[in-house]
Design an enzyme around this catalytic site. Structure first.
Site, PDB file in Angstrom:
ATOM      1  N   TRP A 357      37.479  92.589  17.774  1.00  0.00           N
ATOM      2  CA  TRP A 357      37.344  91.986  16.448  1.00  0.00           C
ATOM      3  C   TRP A 357      37.571  93.112  15.191  1.00  0.00           C
ATOM      4  O   TRP A 357      38.177  92.298  14.276  1.00  0.00           O
ATOM      5  CB  TRP A 357      35.843  90.902  16.215  1.00  0.00           C
ATOM      6  N   ASP A 358      37.558  94.176  15.195  1.00  0.00           N
ATOM      7  CA  ASP A 358      37.719  95.016  14.205  1.00  0.00           C
ATOM      8  C   ASP A 358      39.058  95.062  13.967  1.00  0.00           C
ATOM      9  O   ASP A 358      39.422  94.870  12.839  1.00  0.00           O
ATOM     10  CB  ASP A 358      37.137  96.652  14.789  1.00  0.00           C
ATOM     11  N   GLU A 497      24.669  93.674  17.000  1.00  0.00           N
ATOM     12  CA  GLU A 497      24.449  94.309  19.050  1.00  0.00           C
ATOM     13  C   GLU A 497      22.903  94.753  19.469  1.00  0.00           C
ATOM     14  O   GLU A 497      23.200  95.035  20.958  1.00  0.00           O
ATOM     15  CB  GLU A 497      25.375  95.131  19.649  1.00  0.00           C
ATOM     16  N   LYS A 610      21.300  96.397  13.755  1.00  0.00           N
ATOM     17  CA  LYS A 610      22.078  97.979  14.031  1.00  0.00           C
ATOM     18  C   LYS A 610      23.671  97.494  12.562  1.00  0.00           C
ATOM     19  O   LYS A 610      24.030  99.070  12.169  1.00  0.00           O
ATOM     20  CB  LYS A 610      22.728  97.791  15.308  1.00  0.00           C
ATOM     21  N   GLN A 611      24.017  96.766  12.370  1.00  0.00           N
ATOM     22  CA  GLN A 611      24.938  96.377  11.102  1.00  0.00           C
ATOM     23  C   GLN A 611      25.314  94.748  10.612  1.00  0.00           C
ATOM     24  O   GLN A 611      24.706  94.239  10.976  1.00  0.00           O
ATOM     25  CB  GLN A 611      27.052  96.796  12.054  1.00  0.00           C
TER      26      GLN A 611
END
Ligand code: BGC
Length: 770
Positions: A357-358, A497, A610-611
């Site tokens: 998906w980056d 994640e 995480k993000q």
């Protein structure tokens, strides 16, 4: 000045300081990181910045995008191909090499302006013989099948003969330095002379027998005349070597040029590979290195005309920003729409060259605004793999199309089920099983690409088909919970994640709804305005009015968790019940320190992320939310985000600016821009962080320059310049226009149309015709 270390041979072509990334000491411990930083790509292939003579610590990979193989690995990965870099020079059997001699002078320079890697060293061997070597290499972007190395060699205090080896090394394996994972993806099919001179290796992937040919000739010139003597070809198993003698005289420089060509069966039938490559090398030699290099430089000049981002006030940071853009644009491909861009570009082996998906969320905005043709190819890549995504959905018990978390050449899921740590411990990897949001991200990518480029032919044809099938997937993925009269999506992992799996991840649910709503309105528009496209879509997808009605019911009842009575969106159902751990300590770089609490409990038992997850949703669909809500959620989640992924800092930078908390935005940008140059994530050896590179560009263009496309579909520029900069200039393609945007330190913006049709845009709240 680093340029002054080079002779006129080189200096004349080297760009000015702001375009150079320099290494001025040799430390073998840094080799793997530097191989990633100094990798060169031309969209077709990528080669790491290893040394021509070889070093003990090295991962000398060369990849051609699209050449994947599985063999004994967990998944199809880009195969390490025979490497043509090898040139070894000896004096009386002593290798003139960086690790065999005393280093008297050393530097390497990546010239980003022209994508050329320079080196310069003075080496003294055990017998006191001193040799000066300087040179450069490039992989041509003008003719992607031509690559070259040029070396100027001067014996400083001796005469005699330099013995030269021209090598293609077919022994290289993926995961070269990891005994557990090493895999040889290629088997040799030919090791022979290229023609009268030169070497040729042909090999094929083990699974699908895709042939790859590499040929090269090494020539030595003195005063323009060829001087190589006594050439002898040797096939050493999987290494092809041509030996030759180069007579040298003290203080006089000989010039060595290695002319290289590669083709694969993707562009040329296997039976014709050898002759095609031979002809390419012959023509290359006739044209000369300088001619090809000039063409290559012209292409890069033109690419930088499009892609440069220039600001006054922080030259070091500007160089770092250019470094990210350099690697990203070097990998994009304007001619091949069957390949995408891997998470580590073509610079390293982590993630096997797979598209994540980056692509859609981090890299595509850059490509859509700067290199729309490359963006279109990336979109077509997804389209060609739609059938595989349909199969994937079916296999998992759903309808429509489910895109894989990791995608290589055939569109099947390429995310491994197992992860093995270096000490041998295995753990099950559930990412592919649960990280379903990628399917909505692919859909969002189409919307985003089209609103920037206005490529309506793509939208109403291929795009609409993908959007329909992904919507169909979501409608079948949602579960109706009768007692709550709502649709839920359970057992998924959101962008964060560290919480895996969860129920009703807001990001996933919101984007499932977005996908359904967007395609429903698109189909209504098509029915009225593009009846032929509408009919074709209905026919191709078998879509009926009843199904659309069902989608309407689903989208109207998708559960979107939030804290009742507040503005706080809940990352997933039950998130607010988790132990509330907050980041309250920062290191000297203002980077969050892992909270003590994580020593006694796992991140997934806490609210630590995480993000960005909710914040990413706000970044992407900001116009759907009120400003106060965005601010409150940003404040809440920012304190709980540890930035365990390189995809994190840039988003927080853009969003910080958007919600009016710019205290950290600049530091987040610095962190993102320097991630690889300073090896901040400690894994640059595995390759350049591609999504982050796209994020760096977004931070500047969407964040500091305040570029967005509003609800009205019109480009908006509303700068929010950092106090450190007095100006910022960059260029964009938008609709059919090519624009230059320049902002000063007081947030005044000026937009010029460089080409294309007039276009209306908002500048600081005022509508202007450009
Ligand atoms: C991130 C993912 C990302 C992947 C590849 C992971 O560490 O959590 O969001 O897609 O890296 O870049």
């Amino acid at each position: 000045m680093i340029r002054d270390r080079f002779s006129e041979n080189i200096k004349k072509d080297m760009s000015t300081e702001e375009w150079l990334i320099c290494q001025d000491t040799y430390d073998p411990q840094e080799n793997l990181k530097n191989e990633s930083l100094f990798a060169l790509s031309n969209g077709y292939l990528g080669i790491r910045g290893s040394f021509e003579e070889g070093t003990r610590v090295t991962l000398p990979y060369l990849y051609v995008n699209g050449v994947f193989d599985k063999s004994e690995t967990f998944m199809r990965e880009l195969a390490a191909l025979p490497n043509w870099l090898g040139v070894r020079l000896y004096v009386e059997k002593e290798l003139i090499g960086i690790e065999n001699c005393e280093i008297l002078e050393f530097s390497r320079v990546l010239d980003m302006k022209h994508a050329v890697l320079y080196k310069q060293y003075v080496l003294k061997d055990k017998k006191g013989r001193v040799t000066k070597v300087e040179g450069r290499r490039f992989v041509s972007r003008h003719n992607v099948h031509r690559m070259a190395i040029e070396l100027f060699v001067t014996p400083v205090n001796y005469d005699g003969i330099i013995e030269a080896e021209n090598i293609i090394d077919g022994t290289i394996v993926n995961f070269y330095d990891a005994p557990r994972f090493k895999v040889k993806h290629m088997y040799l099919t030919a090791n022979e002379t290229l023609g009268e001179h030169g070497v040729y290796i042909e090999s094929a992937t083990r699974d699908r027998h895709l042939h790859v040919g590499t040929g090269c000739v090494l020539e030595a010139y003195k005063d323009g005349r060829p001087v190589m003597r006594n050439r002898m070809f040797h096939a050493f198993g999987e290494q092809a070597v041509e030996f030759g003698d180069v007579p040298v005289t003290e203080g006089e420089t000989v010039r060595l040029v290695k002319y290289v060509s590669m083709y694969t069966e993707r562009e040329c039938p296997a039976y014709a590979l050898h002759t095609t490559i031979k002809e390419e090398v012959d023509h290359f030699m006739e044209d000369g290195l300088e001619t090809e290099l000039r063409f290559h430089e012209n292409v890069y000049d033109a690419m930088w005309e499009e892609a440069d981002v220039c600001f006054e006030g922080d030259p070091e940071l500007n160089r770092a920003v250019r470094f990210n853009i350099f690697h990203l644009m070097s990998t994009g491909n304007e001619t091949d729409d069957r390949v995408s861009v891997g998470a580590k570009l073509l610079t390293g082996e982590e993630y096997g060259g797979h598209a994540f998906w980056d692509i859609e969320l981090f890299m595509l905005p850059f490509f859509s605004y700067v290199f729309p043709k490359m963006a279109q190819n990336m979109e077509n890549y997804r389209y060609y793999l739609l059938d595989a995504a349909r199969e994937n959905a079916k296999k998992n018990g759903y309808k429509g199309a489910q895109y894989p978390w990791e995608s290589a050449d055939d569109g099947t899921e390429q995310c491994p089920d197992w992860t093995i740590e270096p000490d041998g411990t295995c753990y099950r990897c559930y990412v592919a099983m649960y990280e379903h949001h990628v399917t909505a991200d692919v859909a969002y990518g189409i919307y985003d690409y089209v609103r920037i480029t206005k490529d309506l032919d793509f939208l109403y044809g291929r795009g609409a088909e993908v959007l329909t099938e992904t919507a169909r997937f979501w409608a079948s993925r949602c579960e109706y919970v009768a007692e709550k009269d709502r649709y839920e999506i359970n057992q998924v992992t959101g962008p964060d994640e560290w919480h895996e799996p969860v129920n009703n991840n807001l990001y996933t649910n919101y984007f499932a709804r977005w996908n359904l709503r967007y395609v429903m309105s698109l189909i209504r528009t098509m029915k009225e305005e593009r009846p032929d496209d509408y009919e074709a879509l209905m026919k191709k997808t078998g879509l009926k009015e009843e199904e659309l009605e069902f989608w309407n019911t689903v989208q109207s009842k998708i559960y979107l968790p939030r804290k009742e009575g507040t503005n706080l969106l809940e990352q997933f159902e039950g998130y607010f019940q988790l132990k509330d751990v907050v980041i309250d300590q920062y290191d000297e770089n203002d980077w969050p320190i892992r909270p003590e609490a994580l020593k006694t409990c796992k991140a997934r038992e806490t609210q630590i992320l995480k993000q960005p997850d909710v914040v990413l949703l706000l970044h992407l669909l900001g116009e759907e939310f009120e400003p106060e809500l965005m601010k409150e959620n940003y404040d809440y989640y920012e304190k709980r985000t540890l930035h365990g992924s390189s995809l994190s800092p840039s988003i927080y930078s853009v969003m910080g600016l958007k919600v009016g908390d710019d205290s950290k935005a600049y530091r987040y940008l610095k962190r993102a821009a320097l991630i690889d140059l300073l090896n901040l994530q400690k894994n640059t050896r595995e390759g350049i962080h591609a999504a982050n590179a796209g994020g760096v560009w977004q931070t500047i263009v969407f964040g500091f320059a305040g570029v967005s496309i509003g609800k009205d579909g019109i480009l908006n520029v509303k700068p929010n310049m950092p106090k450190e900069w007095s100006s910022l200039t960059f260029r964009l393609h938008y609709d059919n226009a090519w624009l230059e945007i320049r902002t000063d330190g007081n947030n005044q913006a000026e937009v010029r149309r460089l080409d294309g049709a007039p276009v209306g845009i908002w500048i600081n709240g005022e509508k202007k015709e450009i």
